[in-house]
Design a protein around this motif. Structure first.
Motif, PDB file in Angstrom:
ATOM      1  N   ARG A  13       0.838  -1.199   0.000  1.00  0.00           N
ATOM      2  CA  ARG A  13       0.000   0.000   0.000  1.00  0.00           C
ATOM      3  C   ARG A  13       0.867   1.240   0.000  1.00  0.00           C
ATOM      4  O   ARG A  13       1.715   1.409   0.876  1.00  0.00           O
ATOM      5  CB  ARG A  13      -0.950  -0.017   1.197  1.00  0.00           C
ATOM      6  CG  ARG A  13      -1.885  -1.215   1.171  1.00  0.00           C
ATOM      7  CD  ARG A  13      -2.999  -1.086   2.165  1.00  0.00           C
ATOM      8  NE  ARG A  13      -3.868  -2.245   2.117  1.00  0.00           N
ATOM      9  CZ  ARG A  13      -5.102  -2.272   2.603  1.00  0.00           C
ATOM     10  NH1 ARG A  13      -5.601  -1.199   3.173  1.00  0.00           N
ATOM     11  NH2 ARG A  13      -5.815  -3.371   2.521  1.00  0.00           N
ATOM     12  N   MET A  14       0.635   2.074  -0.985  1.00  0.00           N
ATOM     13  CA  MET A  14       1.424   3.300  -1.140  1.00  0.00           C
ATOM     14  C   MET A  14       0.455   4.447  -1.361  1.00  0.00           C
ATOM     15  O   MET A  14      -0.412   4.383  -2.239  1.00  0.00           O
ATOM     16  CB  MET A  14       2.391   3.160  -2.316  1.00  0.00           C
ATOM     17  CG  MET A  14       3.314   1.968  -2.185  1.00  0.00           C
ATOM     18  SD  MET A  14       4.409   1.722  -3.616  1.00  0.00           S
ATOM     19  CE  MET A  14       5.602   3.037  -3.350  1.00  0.00           C
ATOM     20  N   ARG A  15       0.588   5.488  -0.550  1.00  0.00           N
ATOM     21  CA  ARG A  15      -0.343   6.606  -0.626  1.00  0.00           C
ATOM     22  C   ARG A  15      -0.238   7.290  -1.988  1.00  0.00           C
ATOM     23  O   ARG A  15       0.834   7.629  -2.456  1.00  0.00           O
ATOM     24  CB  ARG A  15      -0.051   7.620   0.490  1.00  0.00           C
ATOM     25  CG  ARG A  15      -1.131   8.677   0.660  1.00  0.00           C
ATOM     26  CD  ARG A  15      -0.911   9.439   1.964  1.00  0.00           C
ATOM     27  NE  ARG A  15       0.443   9.975   2.029  1.00  0.00           N
ATOM     28  CZ  ARG A  15       0.814  11.104   1.431  1.00  0.00           C
ATOM     29  NH1 ARG A  15      -0.060  11.784   0.709  1.00  0.00           N
ATOM     30  NH2 ARG A  15       2.046  11.539   1.546  1.00  0.00           N
ATOM     31  N   GLY A  16      -1.386   7.460  -2.624  1.00  0.00           N
ATOM     32  CA  GLY A  16      -1.426   8.131  -3.912  1.00  0.00           C
ATOM     33  C   GLY A  16      -1.152   7.226  -5.093  1.00  0.00           C
ATOM     34  O   GLY A  16      -1.063   7.703  -6.232  1.00  0.00           O
ATOM     35  N   ALA A  17      -1.025   5.917  -4.852  1.00  0.00           N
ATOM     36  CA  ALA A  17      -0.709   5.015  -5.950  1.00  0.00           C
ATOM     37  C   ALA A  17      -1.239   3.623  -5.656  1.00  0.00           C
ATOM     38  O   ALA A  17      -1.446   3.236  -4.498  1.00  0.00           O
ATOM     39  CB  ALA A  17       0.797   4.947  -6.171  1.00  0.00           C
ATOM     40  N   ARG A  18      -1.454   2.875  -6.724  1.00  0.00           N
ATOM     41  CA  ARG A  18      -1.715   1.450  -6.594  1.00  0.00           C
ATOM     42  C   ARG A  18      -0.458   0.720  -7.049  1.00  0.00           C
ATOM     43  O   ARG A  18       0.027   0.939  -8.160  1.00  0.00           O
ATOM     44  CB  ARG A  18      -2.898   0.996  -7.451  1.00  0.00           C
ATOM     45  CG  ARG A  18      -3.184  -0.491  -7.219  1.00  0.00           C
ATOM     46  CD  ARG A  18      -4.207  -1.079  -8.132  1.00  0.00           C
ATOM     47  NE  ARG A  18      -4.373  -2.495  -7.815  1.00  0.00           N
ATOM     48  CZ  ARG A  18      -4.992  -3.353  -8.591  1.00  0.00           C
ATOM     49  NH1 ARG A  18      -5.538  -2.965  -9.734  1.00  0.00           N
ATOM     50  NH2 ARG A  18      -5.096  -4.635  -8.245  1.00  0.00           N
ATOM     51  N   ALA A  19       0.073  -0.130  -6.191  1.00  0.00           N
ATOM     52  CA  ALA A  19       1.307  -0.847  -6.481  1.00  0.00           C
ATOM     53  C   ALA A  19       1.048  -2.342  -6.387  1.00  0.00           C
ATOM     54  O   ALA A  19       0.254  -2.804  -5.563  1.00  0.00           O
ATOM     55  CB  ALA A  19       2.401  -0.451  -5.485  1.00  0.00           C
ATOM     56  N   LEU A  20       1.727  -3.109  -7.234  1.00  0.00           N
ATOM     57  CA  LEU A  20       1.568  -4.558  -7.174  1.00  0.00           C
ATOM     58  C   LEU A  20       2.761  -5.269  -7.792  1.00  0.00           C
ATOM     59  O   LEU A  20       3.494  -4.698  -8.603  1.00  0.00           O
ATOM     60  CB  LEU A  20       0.283  -4.990  -7.878  1.00  0.00           C
ATOM     61  CG  LEU A  20       0.162  -4.742  -9.381  1.00  0.00           C
ATOM     62  CD1 LEU A  20       0.687  -5.933 -10.194  1.00  0.00           C
ATOM     63  CD2 LEU A  20      -1.287  -4.463  -9.774  1.00  0.00           C
ATOM     64  N   PHE A  21       2.927  -6.513  -7.377  1.00  0.00           N
ATOM     65  CA  PHE A  21       3.909  -7.404  -7.975  1.00  0.00           C
ATOM     66  C   PHE A  21       3.169  -8.645  -8.445  1.00  0.00           C
ATOM     67  O   PHE A  21       2.395  -9.235  -7.685  1.00  0.00           O
ATOM     68  CB  PHE A  21       4.994  -7.785  -6.965  1.00  0.00           C
ATOM     69  CG  PHE A  21       5.788  -6.611  -6.469  1.00  0.00           C
ATOM     70  CD1 PHE A  21       6.786  -6.056  -7.252  1.00  0.00           C
ATOM     71  CD2 PHE A  21       5.518  -6.053  -5.235  1.00  0.00           C
ATOM     72  CE1 PHE A  21       7.508  -4.953  -6.806  1.00  0.00           C
ATOM     73  CE2 PHE A  21       6.234  -4.955  -4.773  1.00  0.00           C
ATOM     74  CZ  PHE A  21       7.231  -4.404  -5.565  1.00  0.00           C
ATOM     75  N   THR A  22       3.388  -9.023  -9.694  1.00  0.00           N
ATOM     76  CA  THR A  22       2.787 -10.248 -10.195  1.00  0.00           C
ATOM     77  C   THR A  22       3.669 -11.428  -9.785  1.00  0.00           C
ATOM     78  O   THR A  22       4.727 -11.262  -9.184  1.00  0.00           O
ATOM     79  CB  THR A  22       2.635 -10.212 -11.725  1.00  0.00           C
ATOM     80  OG1 THR A  22       3.939 -10.215 -12.342  1.00  0.00           O
ATOM     81  CG2 THR A  22       1.879  -8.968 -12.179  1.00  0.00           C
TER      82      THR A  22
END
Length: 266
Positions: A13-22
């Motif tokens: 979870r990162m404020r102002g962004a959606r982050a992910l790792f496949t």
């Protein structure tokens, strides 16, 4: 198109962004690319890879911008009007746009996601041994600052990558790396010289003024965890990705952002 499940292995979870790792999960590729391979340069069926990429775009809701990664320290900026599907040669990319997602592909190297939720600036970096030592992370932070970000506000997620206990290298290579990046010096679990790229990256990022509390670096080792592609495990293999997208406008424009944390999808 095949329906893909469980594309997201980790979602910091990162404020102002959606982050992910496949991960490897959720794809249809045959061995040795079995799983969600996103790379077109490894010998996999291009039609299958394109289906995987379309599934990832459906997951994030916008076009995903990829790079021609060459283990450099070069950084590009994706600006308004740039074609999100144009592939440029670099190992990091930065944007303020909300209508594209940035990606880096890896299979042991560090996928690094960065965001300044106040400034509305996001970035991804591919930090292998060469790129880390040559300054790809310092250059990424510098370009983010040119776009309005501030190091003390940056949040960073370092994704799955080979760990120092598994990344065996010649003794001379460890010595050369430790000369400029002391934290990279490691010993493998079997007692041979190793490199800890994750520790080296944290060292660099903290040196750039990013608070330690803002750096997440607890992701799994790709060699140990079969959920992820690993070049050290099998040199003919696929690539997974670190992906980030701005979630909206900056805080000054009313973006409340998201809480910090790290979850593994069910």
């Amino acid at each position: 198109m095949t329906r893909y499940e469980s594309l997201v292995a980790r979602a910091p979870r990162m404020r102002g962004a959606r982050a992910l790792f496949t991960s490897r999960a959720g794809g249809e590729g045959p061995a040795p690319f079995d799983g969600l391979n996103l790379a077109l340069h490894v010998g996999d069926d291009p039609a299958v890879v394109h289906r995987h990429r379309l599934a990832l775009e459906a997951e994030v809701g916008v076009p995903v911008t990829y790079l021609d990664q060459v283990h450099s320290a070069d950084v590009v900026v994706v600006r308004s009007g740039d074609d999100p599907r144009a592939v440029r040669t670099a190992d990091a990319q930065v944007t303020r746009r909300t209508d594209v997602a940035l990606a880096v592909m890896v299979a042991d190297c560090l996928p690094v996601l960065l965001a300044d939720g106040d400034a509305g600036v996001i970035a991804v970096a591919h930090a292998g041994r060469r790129g880390l030592l040559d300054g790809v992370l310092e250059n990424t932070v510098a370009v983010m600052q040119q776009e309005g970000a501030r190091p003390e506000r940056l949040e960073v997620a370092i994704g799955p990558a080979i760990c120092g206990a598994c990344y065996e290298v010649p003794d001379r290579m460890r010595e050369d790396a430790a000369r400029t990046h002391p934290a990279t010096a490691a010993t493998t679990r079997w007692g041979t010289p190793g490199l800890d790229l994750r520790a080296g990256a944290v060292e660099v990022l903290r040196g750039q003024g990013i608070p330690a509390v803002n750096i997440r670096s607890d992701a799994p080792c790709t060699l140990e965890d079969g959920e992820f592609f690993s070049y050290r495990r099998a040199s003919r293999t696929g690539r997974f990705a670190g992906v980030i997208r701005r979630s909206g406008s900056s805080r000054a424009q009313g973006d409340a952002g998201a809480s910090r944390g790290d979850v593994r999808s069910a």
